[in-house]
Design a protein around this motif. Structure first.
Motif, mmCIF file in Angstrom:
data_model
loop_
_atom_site.group_PDB
_atom_site.id
_atom_site.type_symbol
_atom_site.label_atom_id
_atom_site.label_comp_id
_atom_site.label_asym_id
_atom_site.label_seq_id
_atom_site.Cartn_x
_atom_site.Cartn_y
_atom_site.Cartn_z
ATOM 1 N N TYR A 149 -4.854 2.327 -4.930
ATOM 2 C CA TYR A 149 -4.808 0.942 -4.451
ATOM 3 C C TYR A 149 -6.212 0.338 -4.395
ATOM 4 C CZ TYR A 149 -3.191 -3.030 -1.606
ATOM 5 O OH TYR A 149 -2.876 -4.282 -1.135
ATOM 6 N N CYS A 153 -3.890 0.986 7.597
ATOM 7 C CA CYS A 153 -4.437 1.742 6.466
ATOM 8 C C CYS A 153 -5.916 1.434 6.267
ATOM 9 C CB CYS A 153 -3.651 1.371 5.209
ATOM 10 S SG CYS A 153 -4.119 2.274 3.722
ATOM 11 N N ALA A 181 -5.075 4.476 -0.234
ATOM 12 C CA ALA A 181 -3.695 4.424 -0.739
ATOM 13 C C ALA A 181 -3.579 4.800 -2.209
ATOM 14 C CB ALA A 181 -3.105 3.029 -0.492
ATOM 15 N N CYS A 232 1.849 2.439 2.700
ATOM 16 C CA CYS A 232 1.305 3.132 3.868
ATOM 17 C C CYS A 232 2.422 3.627 4.788
ATOM 18 C CB CYS A 232 0.353 2.223 4.630
ATOM 19 S SG CYS A 232 1.165 0.856 5.506
ATOM 20 N N CYS A 268 -2.456 7.456 6.520
ATOM 21 C CA CYS A 268 -1.095 6.891 6.561
ATOM 22 C C CYS A 268 -0.058 7.911 6.111
ATOM 23 C CB CYS A 268 -1.024 5.659 5.668
ATOM 24 S SG CYS A 268 -2.084 4.318 6.201
ATOM 25 N N SER A 269 -0.375 8.662 5.058
ATOM 26 C CA SER A 269 0.565 9.661 4.562
ATOM 27 C C SER A 269 0.769 10.787 5.566
ATOM 28 C CB SER A 269 0.074 10.227 3.225
ATOM 29 O OG SER A 269 -1.298 10.555 3.283
ATOM 30 N N LEU A 292 0.810 -1.216 0.000
ATOM 31 C CA LEU A 292 0.000 0.000 0.000
ATOM 32 C C LEU A 292 0.846 1.269 0.000
ATOM 33 C CD1 LEU A 292 -1.967 -1.722 2.670
ATOM 34 C CD2 LEU A 292 -3.351 -0.380 1.110
#
Length: 438
Positions: A368, A361, A365, A79, A329-330, A77
């Motif tokens: 994704y 996550c 993504a 992530c 996540c980012s 991902l």
């Protein structure tokens, strides 16, 4: 980790950098505990440690990518939860980006895969094209379930249709050019990343940002030549396209900075923020851009980073809502921004709840949830189940991908953090929150 690259291989700057990353890995396996795909699938090759072995073997032997390697790298991902967990400082992000570039150059994907990737790369980064695509998707949306049942490439088409908004797209009310502060004395000047997908899917995010910043006394500059940050194609391994996007944006923001110095480049999509903050690394080998890119990266801040250093004043609304804060996540892994959004929401009067398993996550993504819809759906269901345990009135997050992903299954509104802050400090109520915030 011991490596066996030849001196000739190490003449390539990308290989030399990956070799240094590989050497930091000590096989401890801490990364497996926080990797979403390993948590779901239980396959060592679907963990960061397993993927590192695959990448090392591929790069050391200087061989084209094979189907097995591509399968497990594609399931990643990006992530970056592994980077938060890793005690050795392994920069998995740069390693897997290099692997994806190598895959793109050496592996011929199945025809349907190539077509889908090309469609995404040539539509999503361009707002006008994306808007037309969403209009077409709205007509086809009733067939999403049929496509999912057919599976294979049709399953991906079904996933795309599921993510498309059901209602009409709202036009942006932001005019072109500069947005000047409401206060007589200007506190500073910032640029705002317009983005590509976000202003089409939810223009209210940038509108809220401009309203809030101008009320606080900041001029918000617009860079007419700015485009997509390059994250989408970057994570597909299309390195040349990603670097072209980075150079274009660097030029656009440098022009604004030279006209009148920018205090910051404010970003409201954390996925874009992770990439723009990495421009200095991405363009490190370009003598014409490396210094300019590094400067742009140093100016890039998430909107919550910026607001956490500004005096917001007293809230203008009395708030009784409970907010589940979903940390993209980012945001938490890519940019290491963890406390500021929650502190800002708490100061605004919201009761903020942490989501159990918050490091995992949601399955968005980037693209994704289109490319790996089955895994993405399981991650979304797990995330929403954990969110529901907090019994929230609202879900707040800082990334348009997460908003789109969670909105397809959440039973409460999913809004951007800055929309809530804008409302509390004098702006209009976020769309769809009437029954919750009224």
């Amino acid at each position: 980790m011991q490596t066996n690259f030849t001196p000739e291989q190490l003449q390539d700057p990308a290989v030399a950098n990956s070799e240094q990353i590989l050497r930091k890995c000590v096989h401890c396996g801490f990364c497996t505990a926080t990797c979403p795909t390993f948590t779901l699938l239980g396959d060592e090759l679907d963990s960061p440690r397993g993927r590192i072995y695959l990448i090392k073997e591929m790069l050391e032997n200087d061989r084209p990518a094979d189907a097995r390697t591509v399968k497990h790298i594609d399931r990643c991902l990006s992530c970056l939860a592994c980077m938060t967990t890793c005690p050795s400082g392994v920069n998995y992000m740069h390693l897997v980006d290099h692997a994806r570039t190598h895959i793109e150059k050496t592996y011929k994907r199945p025809f349907h895969d190539r077509v889908l990737r090309s469609v995404l790369a040539n539509i999503l980064p361009y707002p006008a094209r994306f808007r037309w695509a969403l209009r077409a998707a709205r007509v086809s949306k009733p067939f999403a379930g049929l496509f999912r049942k057919l599976g294979g490439p049709f399953g991906r088409l079904g996933a795309m249709l599921d993510l498309a908004p059901s209602g009409s797209l709202l036009p942006s009310r932001l005019g072109p050019g500069q947005h000047y502060p409401e206060l007589e004395s200007k506190k500073g000047r910032v640029a705002l990343l317009k983005g590509c997908a976000q202003p089409v899917l939810k223009p209210s995010i940038n509108e809220a940002t401009v309203r809030l910043l101008t009320r606080l006394g900041y001029e918000v500059a617009s860079a007419p030549d700015e485009g997509c940050c390059g994250a989408l194609v970057h994570h597909m391994g299309r390195e040349d396209d990603a670097l072209d996007s980075a150079r274009r944006n660097v030029d656009a923001w440098i022009k604004q900075h030279e006209r009148e110095p920018l205090e910051a480049i404010v970003i409201t999509a954390s996925g874009c923020g992770s990439t723009i903050k990495d421009y200095g690394f991405m363009l490190r080998n370009d003598p014409q851009y490396k210094e300019k890119a590094a400067m742009i990266s140093s100016l890039a801040v998430d909107i919550t980073e910026f607001l956490s250093k500004v005096e917001l004043g007293l809230p203008r609304k009395s708030v009784r809502a409970t907010v589940a804060y979903h940390s993209a996540c980012s945001m938490q892994h890519g940019q290491k921004i963890t406390s500021q959004p929650k502190q800002l929401l708490t100061q605004a009067g919201f009761k903020v709840k942490d989501v159990p398993e918050g490091h995992l996550c949601c399955g968005s993504a980037g693209t994704y949830n289109i490319m790996q819809p089955q895994i993405a759906e399981k991650l979304k269901e797990r995330k929403l189940a954990n969110i529901s345990r907090t019994r929230p009135d609202l879900i707040a997050t800082g990334n348009i991908g997460c908003i789109t992903q969670l909105s397809t299954g959440a039973d409460v509104p999913v809004v951007h953090t800055v929309e809530l802050l804008d409302w509390v400090y004098g702006g209009p109520m976020p769309n769809g929150c009437d029954s919750t915030l009224a």
